[in-house]
Motif scaffolding. Structure first.
Motif, PDB file in Angstrom:
ATOM      1  N   PRO A  86      72.493  19.944 -50.227  1.00  0.00           N
ATOM      2  CA  PRO A  86      71.179  19.335 -50.012  1.00  0.00           C
ATOM      3  C   PRO A  86      71.151  17.884 -50.478  1.00  0.00           C
ATOM      4  CG  PRO A  86      71.007  21.366 -51.299  1.00  0.00           C
ATOM      5  CD  PRO A  86      72.450  21.058 -51.183  1.00  0.00           C
ATOM      6  N   LYS A  97      70.487  26.448 -55.500  1.00  0.00           N
ATOM      7  CA  LYS A  97      69.499  27.437 -55.104  1.00  0.00           C
ATOM      8  C   LYS A  97      68.646  26.883 -53.984  1.00  0.00           C
ATOM      9  CE  LYS A  97      69.254  31.467 -56.716  1.00  0.00           C
ATOM     10  NZ  LYS A  97      69.439  32.480 -55.652  1.00  0.00           N
ATOM     11  N   GLU A  98      68.554  27.650 -52.899  1.00  0.00           N
ATOM     12  CA  GLU A  98      67.667  27.222 -51.828  1.00  0.00           C
ATOM     13  C   GLU A  98      66.588  28.257 -51.627  1.00  0.00           C
ATOM     14  OE1 GLU A  98      70.248  24.349 -48.973  1.00  0.00           O
ATOM     15  OE2 GLU A  98      70.853  26.437 -49.109  1.00  0.00           O
ATOM     16  N   CYS A  99      65.391  27.787 -51.425  1.00  0.00           N
ATOM     17  CA  CYS A  99      64.245  28.683 -51.391  1.00  0.00           C
ATOM     18  C   CYS A  99      64.315  29.642 -50.222  1.00  0.00           C
ATOM     19  CB  CYS A  99      62.965  27.865 -51.300  1.00  0.00           C
ATOM     20  SG  CYS A  99      61.536  28.848 -51.710  1.00  0.00           S
ATOM     21  N   GLY A 100      63.814  30.827 -50.437  1.00  0.00           N
ATOM     22  CA  GLY A 100      63.789  31.801 -49.352  1.00  0.00           C
ATOM     23  C   GLY A 100      64.938  32.774 -49.441  1.00  0.00           C
ATOM     24  N   ASP A 131      67.474  35.384 -51.399  1.00  0.00           N
ATOM     25  CA  ASP A 131      67.423  36.392 -52.447  1.00  0.00           C
ATOM     26  C   ASP A 131      67.853  35.771 -53.771  1.00  0.00           C
ATOM     27  OD1 ASP A 131      68.792  39.749 -52.617  1.00  0.00           O
ATOM     28  OD2 ASP A 131      67.698  38.545 -54.085  1.00  0.00           O
ATOM     29  N   ASP A 132      67.069  36.002 -54.811  1.00  0.00           N
ATOM     30  CA  ASP A 132      67.390  35.422 -56.114  1.00  0.00           C
ATOM     31  C   ASP A 132      68.690  35.928 -56.698  1.00  0.00           C
ATOM     32  OD1 ASP A 132      64.086  34.796 -57.571  1.00  0.00           O
ATOM     33  OD2 ASP A 132      65.434  33.585 -56.357  1.00  0.00           O
ATOM     34  N   CYS A 133      69.164  37.068 -56.247  1.00  0.00           N
ATOM     35  CA  CYS A 133      70.397  37.623 -56.820  1.00  0.00           C
ATOM     36  C   CYS A 133      71.643  37.006 -56.215  1.00  0.00           C
ATOM     37  CB  CYS A 133      70.445  39.138 -56.593  1.00  0.00           C
ATOM     38  SG  CYS A 133      69.184  40.002 -57.511  1.00  0.00           S
ATOM     39  N   GLN A 134      71.527  36.528 -54.986  1.00  0.00           N
ATOM     40  CA  GLN A 134      72.686  35.961 -54.306  1.00  0.00           C
ATOM     41  C   GLN A 134      72.920  34.553 -54.804  1.00  0.00           C
ATOM     42  OE1 GLN A 134      73.990  38.894 -52.763  1.00  0.00           O
ATOM     43  NE2 GLN A 134      74.680  37.334 -51.339  1.00  0.00           N
ATOM     44  N   ASP A 192      74.146  31.672 -53.273  1.00  0.00           N
ATOM     45  CA  ASP A 192      74.531  31.295 -51.920  1.00  0.00           C
ATOM     46  C   ASP A 192      75.520  30.146 -51.870  1.00  0.00           C
ATOM     47  OD1 ASP A 192      73.320  30.052 -48.904  1.00  0.00           O
ATOM     48  OD2 ASP A 192      74.109  32.072 -49.185  1.00  0.00           O
ATOM     49  N   LYS A 193      75.363  29.181 -52.770  1.00  0.00           N
ATOM     50  CA  LYS A 193      76.302  28.062 -52.809  1.00  0.00           C
ATOM     51  C   LYS A 193      76.781  27.871 -54.236  1.00  0.00           C
ATOM     52  CE  LYS A 193      74.371  25.770 -48.822  1.00  0.00           C
ATOM     53  NZ  LYS A 193      73.532  24.714 -48.267  1.00  0.00           N
ATOM     54  N   PRO A 224      66.598  19.949 -59.884  1.00  0.00           N
ATOM     55  CA  PRO A 224      66.076  21.292 -60.163  1.00  0.00           C
ATOM     56  C   PRO A 224      66.748  22.389 -59.349  1.00  0.00           C
ATOM     57  CG  PRO A 224      64.284  19.805 -59.546  1.00  0.00           C
ATOM     58  CD  PRO A 224      65.528  19.012 -59.507  1.00  0.00           C
ATOM     59  N   PHE A 225      67.254  22.071 -58.172  1.00  0.00           N
ATOM     60  CA  PHE A 225      67.835  23.136 -57.364  1.00  0.00           C
ATOM     61  C   PHE A 225      69.290  23.424 -57.700  1.00  0.00           C
ATOM     62  CE2 PHE A 225      70.240  20.289 -54.700  1.00  0.00           C
ATOM     63  CZ  PHE A 225      69.448  19.166 -54.559  1.00  0.00           C
ATOM     64  N   ASN A 262      66.064  30.068 -43.202  1.00  0.00           N
ATOM     65  CA  ASN A 262      64.942  30.809 -43.752  1.00  0.00           C
ATOM     66  C   ASN A 262      64.445  31.941 -42.862  1.00  0.00           C
ATOM     67  OD1 ASN A 262      63.288  31.234 -45.883  1.00  0.00           O
ATOM     68  ND2 ASN A 262      61.657  29.901 -45.162  1.00  0.00           N
ATOM     69  N   CYS A 318      59.777  31.522 -54.671  1.00  0.00           N
ATOM     70  CA  CYS A 318      60.787  30.721 -55.355  1.00  0.00           C
ATOM     71  C   CYS A 318      60.101  29.579 -56.077  1.00  0.00           C
ATOM     72  CB  CYS A 318      61.778  30.174 -54.325  1.00  0.00           C
ATOM     73  SG  CYS A 318      63.180  29.370 -55.062  1.00  0.00           S
ATOM     74  N   SER A 339      63.311  22.354 -52.782  1.00  0.00           N
ATOM     75  CA  SER A 339      64.091  23.086 -51.769  1.00  0.00           C
ATOM     76  C   SER A 339      63.612  22.771 -50.374  1.00  0.00           C
ATOM     77  CB  SER A 339      63.992  24.588 -51.984  1.00  0.00           C
ATOM     78  OG  SER A 339      64.221  24.870 -53.325  1.00  0.00           O
ATOM     79  N   SER A 397      66.947  19.221 -44.395  1.00  0.00           N
ATOM     80  CA  SER A 397      68.268  18.716 -44.021  1.00  0.00           C
ATOM     81  C   SER A 397      69.015  19.764 -43.212  1.00  0.00           C
ATOM     82  CB  SER A 397      69.065  18.349 -45.264  1.00  0.00           C
ATOM     83  OG  SER A 397      69.507  19.530 -45.900  1.00  0.00           O
TER      84      SER A 397
END
Lengths: 590, 197
Positions: A104, A558-561, A563-566, A568-569, A585-586, B40, B51, B57, B63
């Protein structure tokens, strides 16, 4: 002139001296430093610094160039403390997948904090080369004003600045020799920066503004080129016409490297012959690039200039196979060639026939594979043809629509000296189109045959077997890129356990999870970095890794949307600077 | 484990179907499942957790939304070429030519040539009018049988095969794609063209 440092007569009772003074080298430090200053390879310098304390000291005082592959692995304070006499810095920032929009914006890698420290510690800094860093106009202005000896600026794949920042550089850097602006995400407001060079400016040797789209003042450019007698590299942008290019070439026939402007013009016969003669008068011309919007009428103009070409970059030119073929007949000494796949297999056959000295080939896609309904591009046929004709080939980047195991096996038999093998079959998970099997045997053949392999990118339908092969045979592998491949954790485990020289591992969209991540967690300290996105690692797995290895930075984007457990990056890298202080923050540091 | 559950929720059965062979539309649904993770639309049952990082985000998602929503499935960052290079890709092969077809125009007796962009004109009447204005002359009336009657000038063009043709014989689109240069012939040469071959 090196700054004076430690006492040449060490006190034997001081704690510093210990065994090193008993076993110290038989010649004075000045001599050692002189000898070491001839070492340029950073690998050699790193080895030298490990010999003993004297050698460590001599090396650190004599080093003038430093390369930092990950800007977060060390802090500017630590750097300047160890190396006091640096004149040239190369800094790389974001993970490589940021080039493909996987990171991002505002992630970090800002150069400013480095410049602030350099301004006091490296006042005589001459060169700064940045890749994937965030650079602001403010930083560029600060750079221009803080370093009176500044000579060379190179920005590749950076972001955050505009042409106003470039104007600061051209206005204030009186000793500028190099300005190389390439493939950046730049806010291109105007070409005024070029007009900011002072009137009698003479020192420029390298000027590359090929990727800037605004018009520059041609008179200013002409004046610059006529004054800068040492100019070796000139790469202009699309707005420079053929007629203007011809005038520039006449002013600077000593150019080694030329990047053309737009070629979409019709020439009168007189213009045609003038341009041809201007090109043929460039006796030192080794490298040609640019070629945007090329037409076949233009290409013959280049033929006389091609005799000494070693590098031809046609990666922005939509050429057909016959156009390429006719051009390559005139390029017998070619060592590096970059083309678009519009030349198709036939064009690559011409490469095989005409370029026996070829060492590097890059074939990029000419059109968006998602949008192009008709199947064009290159296949295994083209690659095979090149391998039969170009025995010295050792670097390839190949974007293709289809491939077979048999072809790759033959290719590496023809060219066993590959150091860089980057194959991208553009449809993810595509099998061998003839047999329908996975492409495991292809990459197996690559790693078994090419013992010098340092960089590998895999693609197509791949099972864990590919990674078993890589772990077992790729003993010199340093960089591995994996996408849409593998069957289970076992694949990644094989690589981590098997490749002793692995430094960079970047993985996307593979079924590797926590078991794989944690299988060889000590490994990551011997590597520069690990990137995993779209895989199956979870936050818990990452937390475990962070716990086990406190000297690694374990960061999750962390990217919104999601799952908090995954996780992703995931980005893991070793660092002596501790966790990032500037993380947005992300970015969660675990 | 979580992602497996999502797929089994009936939304992506095609994606789990094992297929070999050349990629067709079936692979796309797999890609769609992958790409939906980027924008999303992930088919996760549990999306209710808010979140706390939504603010920053959002930037991240914008992006990722650079590519259009998947009509044909797009994967973020694939194929792996730098954004700068990607932005320079031609979507269609003909695109490069679409940006202006410049041809030289010469007129017998005129001291210098002119250049026009054929794309600017919608058809022969506009082109001929423009030529008349540019060179200050009049072209006669066109007829298929007799060419241009009523003036000593005839507009001709050189086509892809290198032949000199009379302007107006072929459909406009064909003319645009085959015309390499224009020449306004004068005098007896011009009259020669007008007679039936």
């Amino acid at each position: 002139m090196n700054l004076k440092r430690k006492n040449p007569n060490p006190d034997p009772s001081s704690p510093d001296s210990d065994e090193s003074t008993q076993l110290s080298s038989p010649f004075p430090d000045e001599v050692l430093e002189r000898v070491l200053s001839l070492l340029n390879s950073r690998k050699d310098r790193n080895s030298v610094s490990l010999v003993c304390k004297d050698w460590y000291d001599a090396e650190r005082w004599s080093r003038t160039h430093v390369f930092i592959g990950n800007c977060y692995s060390v802090s500017p304070e630590i750097l300047t403390r160890r190396f006091p006499n640096i004149r040239s810095v190369t800094l790389k920032g974001k993970p490589r997948f940021s080039d493909f929009d996987l990171v991002p914006p505002k992630w970090g890698a800002c150069v400013h904090s480095w410049l602030l420290v350099f301004a006091t510690k490296y006042h005589f800094l001459e060169a700064l080369r940045l890749k994937r860093m965030t650079v602001s106009d403010e930083s560029l202005k600060f750079l221009a004003l803080s370093f009176p000896n500044f000579k060379a600026l190179s920005l590749l794949s950076c972001d955050g600045f505009s042409t106003d920042g470039l104007a600061s550089i051209t206005t204030h850097c009186k000793n500028l020799t190099e300005l190389d602006i390439q493939e950046n995400d730049i806010d291109d407001k105007s070409g005024k920066w070029l007009s900011c060079f002072p009137e009698n400016f003479m020192s420029l040797e390298v000027l590359n503004f090929a990727n800037l789209n605004s018009d520059v003042n041609f008179e200013a450019l002409e004046r610059l080129v006529s004054w800068c007698k040492s100019l070796k590299v000139l790469k202009v942008n699309e707005n420079i016409t053929l007629e203007q290019l011809q005038r520039l070439l006449v002013l600077a026939p000593h150019l080694r490297e030329v990047g053309t402007g737009s070629l979409l013009q019709e020439l009168t016969p007189r213009q045609h012959s003038e341009l041809k003669s201007a090109f043929s008068n460039c006796k030192n011309l080794n490298i040609l690039s640019g070629f945007t919007e090329v037409t076949s009428i233009f290409l013959p103009v280049l033929y006389p200039a091609c005799t000494n070409l070693t590098f031809l970059n046609l990666s922005y030119a939509v050429l057909q196979s016959d156009e390429l073929s006719n051009l390559l007949i005139h390029c017998p000494l070619l060592q590096r060639l970059w083309v678009l796949d519009s030349v198709e297999d036939e064009g690559l056959e011409a490469v095989g026939s005409n370029c026996p000295l070829l060492e590097e080939l890059r074939v990029f896609p000419a059109s968006d594979p998602h949008e192009d309904e008709i199947v064009h591009g290159v296949t295994e046929i083209g690659f095979l043809a090149v391998s039969y004709g170009c025995k010295k080939l050792h670097y390839v980047l190949y974007f293709c629509r289809r491939m077979t195991n048999a072809a790759v096996t033959t290719i590496v038999q023809n060219c066993p000296d590959f150091t860089h093998f980057r194959l991208c079959i553009m449809n993810p998970r595509q099998p061998d189109y003839q047999t329908g099997e996975p492409m495991d045997e292809a990459f197996g053949a690559v790693v078994k045959t090419c013992t010098k392999l340092r960089r590998l990118a895999v693609s197509g339908l791949l099972t864990d077997l590919t990674f078993e092969y890589i772990g077992k045979y790729a003993k010199n592998l340093e960089t591995l890129s994996v996408a849409f491949a593998g069957s289970s954790d076992w694949g990644m485990e094989c690589v981590l356990k098997g490749c002793p020289k692995l430094r960079k591992l970047e993985i996307r969209d593979c079924p590797f999870g926590n078991a794989a991540l944690l299988s060889s967690f000590r490994k990551y300290e011997s590597m520069r970095s690990l990137w995993m996105s779209g895989c199956k690692v979870t936050m818990n797995g990452c937390r475990l890794l962070a716990q086990e290895m406190p000297r690694l930075n374990v960061e999750v984007i962390k990217e919104c949307g999601n799952d908090d457990c995954q996780a992703d990056k995931l980005y893991v890298y070793r660092s002596v600077a501790g966790p990032r202080k500037d993380a947005p923050p992300f970015v969660l540091t675990l | 484990m979580e992602s497996k559950v999502a797929y089994e929720n009936g939304l992506n059965l095609k994606a789990t179907e094992l297929r070999l062979g050349l990629p067709g539309t079936d692979i796309e649904s797999e890609e769609q499942a992958l790409s939906s993770a980027r924008n999303n639309k992930r088919p996760l049952p549990d999306n209710s957790k808010e979140c706390g990082l939504k603010g920053s985000s959002d930037d991240a998602q914008h992006s990722d939304h650079e590519t259009a929503p998947p009509a044909k499935a797009q994967i973020v960052g694939w194929p792996p070429i730098r954004s700068y290079r990607k932005n320079n890709l031609q979507p269609k092969k003909g695109e490069a030519e679409a940006s202006g077809i410049y041809v030289k125009v010469s007129m017998d007796g005129a001291p210098y040539l002119r250049k026009i962009d054929l794309r600017v004109y919608k058809g022969y009447p506009e082109l001929l009018k423009a030529l008349e204005n540019m060179f200050k002359f009049t072209i006669g009336e066109y007829s298929e049988r007799e060419g241009y009657k009523g003036s000593e000038f005839a507009p001709t063009y050189e086509d892809k095969d290198g032949d000199w043709m009379l302007v107006g014989d072929v459909p406009w689109d064909m003319f645009m794609s085959s015309c390499k240069r224009l020449r306004i012939m004068k005098g007896s040469e011009a009259r020669g063209l007008g007679c039936g071959v």
